[in-house]
Motif scaffolding. Structure first.
Motif, PDB file in Angstrom:
ATOM      1  N   ASN A  48       7.145   7.144  -0.829  1.00 30.43           N
ATOM      2  CA  ASN A  48       6.322   6.347   0.110  1.00 30.43           C
ATOM      3  C   ASN A  48       5.086   6.031  -0.314  1.00 30.43           C
ATOM      4  OD1 ASN A  48       8.409   6.800   2.305  1.00 30.43           O
ATOM      5  ND2 ASN A  48       7.317   8.468   2.851  1.00 30.43           N
ATOM      6  N   SER A  49       4.220   6.777  -1.158  1.00 29.01           N
ATOM      7  CA  SER A  49       3.032   6.400  -1.924  1.00 29.01           C
ATOM      8  C   SER A  49       3.203   5.082  -2.756  1.00 29.01           C
ATOM      9  CB  SER A  49       2.238   7.415  -2.246  1.00 29.01           C
ATOM     10  OG  SER A  49       1.132   6.881  -2.926  1.00 29.01           O
ATOM     11  N   LEU A  50       4.496   5.199  -3.554  1.00 32.78           N
ATOM     12  CA  LEU A  50       4.656   4.313  -4.737  1.00 32.78           C
ATOM     13  C   LEU A  50       5.045   3.141  -4.035  1.00 32.78           C
ATOM     14  CD1 LEU A  50       4.803   3.770  -7.651  1.00 32.78           C
ATOM     15  CD2 LEU A  50       7.136   4.637  -7.495  1.00 32.78           C
ATOM     16  N   THR A  51       5.991   3.195  -2.730  1.00 32.83           N
ATOM     17  CA  THR A  51       6.518   1.947  -2.402  1.00 32.83           C
ATOM     18  C   THR A  51       5.427   1.026  -1.669  1.00 32.83           C
ATOM     19  OG1 THR A  51       8.480   3.084  -1.601  1.00 32.83           O
ATOM     20  CG2 THR A  51       7.821   1.246  -0.194  1.00 32.83           C
ATOM     21  N   THR A  52       4.364   1.861  -1.085  1.00 29.08           N
ATOM     22  CA  THR A  52       3.325   0.850  -0.553  1.00 29.08           C
ATOM     23  C   THR A  52       2.596   0.402  -1.955  1.00 29.08           C
ATOM     24  OG1 THR A  52       3.048   2.688   1.065  1.00 29.08           O
ATOM     25  CG2 THR A  52       1.154   1.335   0.587  1.00 29.08           C
ATOM     26  N   LYS A  53       2.098   1.007  -2.816  1.00 32.05           N
ATOM     27  CA  LYS A  53       1.465   0.354  -3.929  1.00 32.05           C
ATOM     28  C   LYS A  53       2.236  -0.953  -4.576  1.00 32.05           C
ATOM     29  CE  LYS A  53      -0.851   4.582  -5.279  1.00 32.05           C
ATOM     30  NZ  LYS A  53      -0.611   5.277  -4.406  1.00 32.05           N
ATOM     31  N   MET A  54       3.320  -0.574  -4.871  1.00 35.40           N
ATOM     32  CA  MET A  54       4.193  -1.315  -5.330  1.00 35.40           C
ATOM     33  C   MET A  54       4.526  -2.732  -4.399  1.00 35.40           C
ATOM     34  SD  MET A  54       5.097  -0.785  -8.575  1.00 35.40           S
ATOM     35  CE  MET A  54       6.359  -2.204  -8.563  1.00 35.40           C
ATOM     36  N   PHE A  55       4.695  -2.726  -3.303  1.00 38.47           N
ATOM     37  CA  PHE A  55       5.081  -3.581  -2.556  1.00 38.47           C
ATOM     38  C   PHE A  55       3.743  -4.593  -2.322  1.00 38.47           C
ATOM     39  CE2 PHE A  55       5.042  -6.104   1.709  1.00 38.47           C
ATOM     40  CZ  PHE A  55       6.098  -6.757   1.269  1.00 38.47           C
ATOM     41  N   LEU A  56       2.681  -3.853  -2.090  1.00 38.28           N
ATOM     42  CA  LEU A  56       1.546  -4.729  -2.172  1.00 38.28           C
ATOM     43  C   LEU A  56       1.062  -5.402  -3.313  1.00 38.28           C
ATOM     44  CD1 LEU A  56      -1.271  -4.819  -0.280  1.00 38.28           C
ATOM     45  CD2 LEU A  56      -2.222  -3.107  -1.420  1.00 38.28           C
ATOM     46  N   PHE A  57       1.405  -4.877  -4.296  1.00 39.27           N
ATOM     47  CA  PHE A  57       1.071  -5.552  -5.707  1.00 39.27           C
ATOM     48  C   PHE A  57       1.908  -6.750  -5.705  1.00 39.27           C
ATOM     49  CE2 PHE A  57       2.068  -6.260 -10.163  1.00 39.27           C
ATOM     50  CZ  PHE A  57       0.758  -6.529 -10.703  1.00 39.27           C
ATOM     51  N   GLN A  58       3.344  -6.223  -5.469  1.00 33.79           N
ATOM     52  CA  GLN A  58       4.148  -7.487  -5.557  1.00 33.79           C
ATOM     53  C   GLN A  58       4.059  -8.587  -4.724  1.00 33.79           C
ATOM     54  OE1 GLN A  58       6.936  -7.445  -7.860  1.00 33.79           O
ATOM     55  NE2 GLN A  58       7.700  -5.427  -8.364  1.00 33.79           N
ATOM     56  N   TYR A  81       2.179  -3.596 -14.061  1.00 36.19           N
ATOM     57  CA  TYR A  81       1.778  -2.481 -12.829  1.00 36.19           C
ATOM     58  C   TYR A  81       2.926  -1.612 -12.668  1.00 36.19           C
ATOM     59  CZ  TYR A  81      -0.033  -1.842  -8.502  1.00 36.19           C
ATOM     60  OH  TYR A  81      -0.343  -1.207  -7.292  1.00 36.19           O
ATOM     61  N   GLU A  82       4.164  -1.678 -12.930  1.00 33.45           N
ATOM     62  CA  GLU A  82       4.786  -0.569 -12.760  1.00 33.45           C
ATOM     63  C   GLU A  82       4.636   0.517 -13.339  1.00 33.45           C
ATOM     64  OE1 GLU A  82       8.919  -1.791 -13.667  1.00 33.45           O
ATOM     65  OE2 GLU A  82       9.166  -3.375 -12.069  1.00 33.45           O
ATOM     66  N   LYS A  83       4.069   0.468 -14.669  1.00 37.42           N
ATOM     67  CA  LYS A  83       3.734   1.616 -15.294  1.00 37.42           C
ATOM     68  C   LYS A  83       2.407   2.194 -14.738  1.00 37.42           C
ATOM     69  CE  LYS A  83       6.034   0.302 -19.505  1.00 37.42           C
ATOM     70  NZ  LYS A  83       7.437   0.976 -19.287  1.00 37.42           N
ATOM     71  N   VAL A  84       1.489   1.372 -14.248  1.00 29.52           N
ATOM     72  CA  VAL A  84       0.339   1.644 -13.771  1.00 29.52           C
ATOM     73  C   VAL A  84       0.363   2.172 -12.429  1.00 29.52           C
ATOM     74  CG1 VAL A  84      -2.098   0.656 -12.966  1.00 29.52           C
ATOM     75  CG2 VAL A  84      -1.064  -0.282 -15.295  1.00 29.52           C
ATOM     76  N   ALA A  85       1.235   1.540 -11.460  1.00 26.38           N
ATOM     77  CA  ALA A  85       1.520   2.140 -10.276  1.00 26.38           C
ATOM     78  C   ALA A  85       1.813   3.574 -10.667  1.00 26.38           C
ATOM     79  CB  ALA A  85       2.386   1.403  -9.581  1.00 26.38           C
TER      80      ALA A  85
END
Length: 891
Positions: free
Chosen positions: A523-533, A502-506
């Motif tokens: 900021n956009s990547l932070t939101t995606k990564m944290f939501l997924f994690q 998912y790191e690569k997908v995000a």
């Protein structure tokens, strides 16, 4: 700011010189001074290094492509020279294809850009008296020796202005701008100088040149080797000191030299280590209380009346329990869960409640005191009134600016990469992709549940046969334990695999979104990564805590999952013990995996990349070439370090009621994490471009959200996952009349009163055991729908047989009341603490006011005096002229 740059700072911006007018760097040979940080003349300091591969020696591209790349590079370097920078080129010692271009910013350029960038520089020494803390006598044992790393002098500072140069504290022009500030200024220039124009769109900035391969690297220099001090007397060897006094494992119990870290790496890295150190120090308190609660459970486990009843051969040994699965499972004696019940007494004690309440308050103290500490650092590091610079547009965004729209504010045409409709399509696609991956995680959790259900049947049928000869193993390796441990391990492996993918997908999804600036991107990547994690790491824990064993029905009418698998019941030790096992495996496994990964990956990459070859070479290698063979820090910088710590913070706070040792594990991990991160930065990575940062950014609201959610989850764990509330209800209500037969409040009889009776003749054919053990027995005790020893239903023969009895409804009411009371009490205390602790201390407020006063006095009053002096002379002339006129008229 951009207008200022176009008109004042970069007069050649937007122009591409002709080939014959191109300025080129000075070419020099390496002078064998391996630790030198200066040009060959020994006077001009190297502020940045650019690395490229000689186009004439490239074989991987077409000749026309190589010529285009060379042209862009030459134009870029010429424009750098036009903007006042000095360039000096040197060929590599180890690889003749590589060229190193050293960049130096002279005094005039530094002053000009310092004013444009609003860099705060010293006015005069801080003259405010400071009071020594009451804990100074204790903390001095853990501080770095001041004779080795001298404390930074405190100054009152102000945004630099060239016209007020005389008011600033300048002892030496060569040291007025420290190396970190010089590198930041040069990087600011490198990011804004043009190298081409295509279709009236300007192409500029070092980032785009790096992405297209025109340059292979761009970085500021480390000032020495980390193994030994520099041989150059002009070099302070700060990297060596940082490694020796900060990154070395021997300093694991020492406080960090934060001011020195900030001076060398900049505020952005400094604030990360300040936050991580503060969080680790606060974990010390939580770990001590957690260990105390754990020891309390260990000391009182032998006094658990209900556990003693389970282990008693005359009570638990005579209770026959119903099978936990269909057909292949059989009847079993309650006392075989004796060891599990003793373990549960450790974690499911009164200390659990105390620790859960304590952690709800602890997290508030942590966040509030961090705000105060952050405010102090903002002042000390000159970011109180930090003005965000005009961020450079990302090259990826700029390259796709093909649509023309009208700007509503400026009423001018501007280029954008997509229309409003195109933006909606992109956002819809990205949102759908995120939800798809979240559903994929949920599907993996469902897969683990199906694994549990199916494997439990296999273990129940096969495990006892294979270990029947070894009673000691059989006592501990039950089907439930084997299922729980293997499922937790598989869950951990699935989590790590999905995390890597998912790191690569995000990143791909965020790239497709095409954010305009790097801040928007992060900021956009932070939101995606944290939501997924969040879903990835916590979903299995939420399932065990709040869903497993809650909807199983009763032996005569079990509930089935997906219409095929009988819903999973809790481990004989209870779901709380299983949640503890899951947390221990994930938290411990994640910490070990991350630390091994952080140590081995950079080390192996450096060995493969030629760092070892350079070290073994008999040739003398320059500082810039040694640094080139180190690993780049990456575009996202400290993003993954923050993410790792925030996920850990969630484990420490969200589920701490089931695992009081979580803060201790986190403390041990963080003590190692600080030194490992420091070791990576000082030994394995190139020096990062120093950047300003006021705070920890988007992670602050995420931490606050976790803190609020933690109160709810811990209250629900105590209410619905632990056995505390049913025991309290029995002790205070059902152990004495009218419901009980004891004369005083007691826990005796708790096990017998909380187990329901089931008639085996009511078994359906689909779930009836194939081989009953107990011959003439016609009843068995039902396993709990929440905990192994309890299911509160009326017995067979009752007019409401197998329906929940009054004890059940008392327990439900007590659980709901407990959640409401605990949440409101903790939230009220959190509110009082937040109100009572100001975000900025009075001491810091005084320093800020004093600095503003001095800035006004030194910078503005001098201007006013000059105006008064000028106006005074003008007024005298006017008066003299008026007097002569009046005298003439009188005459």
């Amino acid at each position: 700011l951009v207008l200022e740059l176009n008109q004042v700072i970069i007069p050649t911006y937007g122009t591409v010189p002709d080939q014959q007018n191109l300025h080129t760097p000075e070419w020099v040979d390496f002078d064998d001074k391996t630790d030198s940080l200066f040009f060959k003349d020994g006077q001009r300091r190297i502020d940045f290094v650019l690395v490229y591969e000689d186009e004439s020696k490239k074989m991987t591209h077409k000749r026309s492509d190589r010529k285009k790349q060379k042209r862009k590079r030459q134009v870029y370097e010429s424009n750098l020279i036009n903007n006042g920078l000095h360039l000096e080129a040197t060929r590599s010692v180890l690889d003749e294809k590589l060229i190193f271009v050293k960049v130096h910013a002279p005094w005039e350029v530094l002053c000009t850009y310092a004013e444009v960038m609003h860099i705060k520089l010293p006015l005069q020494h801080n003259d405010l008296k400071t009071r020594d803390s009451a804990f100074n006598w204790f903390s001095r044992f853990f501080r770095v020796d001041e004779n080795i790393i001298k404390p930074e002098q405190e100054f009152f500072t102000a945004p630099f202005q060239k016209e007020h140069l005389s008011n600033f504290y300048i002892q030496d022009k060569d040291t007025f701008f420290n190396p970190a500030t010089r590198s930041r200024i040069v990087h600011f220039i490198l990011s804004r100088v043009e190298y081409a124009t295509k279709n009236n769109v300007k192409k500029f900035g070092i980032n785009k040149l790096l992405d297209t391969g025109i340059y292979k690297a761009a970085f500021p220099l480390h000032d020495s080797s980390f193994r030994h001090p520099s041989t150059d007397p002009k070099c302070p060897s700060e990297r060596y000191l940082l490694y020796r006094e900060w990154a070395h494992p021997k300093n694991i119990f020492k406080l960090q030299p934060l001011d020195f870290i900030r001076k060398y790496y900049g505020e952005k890295i400094g604030i990360y280590f300040a936050w991580l150190g503060f969080y680790t120090n606060m974990l010390t308190v939580a770990a001590v209380v957690g260990v105390g609660c754990f020891l309390y459970g260990c000391l009182t486990k032998n006094n658990c009346t209900w556990s003693q009843e389970v282990c008693d051969p005359n009570i638990g040994g005579n209770i026959i329990m119903c099978p936990q699965c269909d057909k292949v499972c059989t009847y079993w004696n309650l006392n075989i869960t004796c060891e599990s019940s003793k373990k549960l007494c450790i974690f499911d004690s009164f200390g659990t409640l105390v620790f859960a309440v304590f952690m709800g308050i602890w997290v508030t103290f942590f966040l509030e005191f961090w705000k105060r500490r952050q405010a102090e650092l903002e002042y000390e590091w000159d970011t109180v009134e930090f003005l965000e610079q005009e961020e450079q547009v990302r090259p990826e965004y700029e390259a796709r600016c093909t649509h023309v729209v009208m700007n509503e504010i400026t009423q001018q045409e501007e280029h954008v990469p997509y229309t409003a409709c195109g933006k909606c399509v992109r956002m819809t696609f990205c949102t759908s992709a995120i939800f798809f991956w979240i559903l994929l995680i949920i599907a993996s959790v469902v897969g683990i549940i199906v694994y549990r259900l199916s494997v439990f049947l296999v273990f129940s049928a096969k495990l006892s046969q294979h270990i029947s000869g070894t009673e000691a193993i059989r006592k501990y390796l039950t089907p439930q334990t084997a299922t729980s441990v293997t499922a937790s391990l598989i869950s951990f492996v699935v989590i790590m695999i999905l995390n890597i993918i998912y790191e690569k997908v995000a990143i791909l999804i965020t790239d497709f979104e095409l954010p305009r600036t790097q801040t928007d991107y992060e900021n956009s990547l932070t939101t995606k990564m944290f939501l997924f994690q969040f879903v990835n790491y916590y979903s299995s824990c939420f399932y065990i805590a709040f869903f497993k064993g809650k909807f199983v029905g009763h032996p005569g009418s079990p509930v089935y999952w997906l219409g095929k698998y009988r819903n999973e019941e809790c481990d004989p030790g209870g779901c709380l013990l299983e949640l503890t096992t899951q947390l221990a495996i994930i938290v411990g496994g994640k910490a070990i995996w991350n630390n091994i990964q952080e140590v081995l990956l950079p080390l192996v990459k450096n060995l493969i990349g030629g760092y070892s070859a350079a070290a073994r070479s008999e040739k003398v290698v320059a500082r810039w070439e040694q640094d080139y063979h180190l690993q780049p820090i990456g575009k996202l910088g400290l993003f993954y370090e923050y993410l790792e710590m925030v996920i850990q913070f969630g484990f420490v706070t969200l589920f701490v009621a089931s695992f009081p040792l979580a803060p201790l594990l986190a403390l041990i991990n963080n003590m190692l994490e600080i030194r490992l991160d420091a070791w990576k930065l000082t030994t394995q990575f190139r020096r990062m471009v120093p950047q300003k940062a006021q705070d920890i950014g988007a992670w602050q609201p995420i931490l606050q959200g976790i803190a609020i959610l933690a109160v709810v989850t811990n209250a629900m764990i105590i209410a619905f996952t632990s056995d505390m509330i049913p025991r309290l209800v029995y002790y205070w209500s059902f152990s004495v009349p009218p419901y009980g037969s004891h004369s005083s409040h007691t826990m005796k009889g708790y096990i017998n009163s909380t187990l329901s009776v089931f008639n085996i003749s009511d078994f359906k054919n689909v779930s009836k055991p194939l081989s009953p053990w107990f011959g003439n027995q016609v009843t068995c005790r039902q396993v709990s729908n929440k905990h192994l020893y309890r299911d509160l239903r009326y017995p067979p023969g009752h007019q409401h047989q197998y329906e929940h009895n009054i004890y059940y409804w008392h327990v439900i009411a007590a659980k709901l009341a407990f959640i409401i009371v605990m949440e409101h009490v903790i939230y009220f205390v959190k509110f009082i603490i937040s109100y009572a602790i100001p975000d900025v201390s009075q001491k810091t407020k005084s320093k800020v006011k004093r600095e503003k006063y001095l800035t006004q006095k030194l910078l503005h009053e001098n201007d006013l005096k000059g105006v008064k002096k000028t106006m005074g002379k003008t007024a005298d002339k006017i008066i003299e002229g008026a007097d002569s006129t009046f005298r003439h008229k009188d005459e």
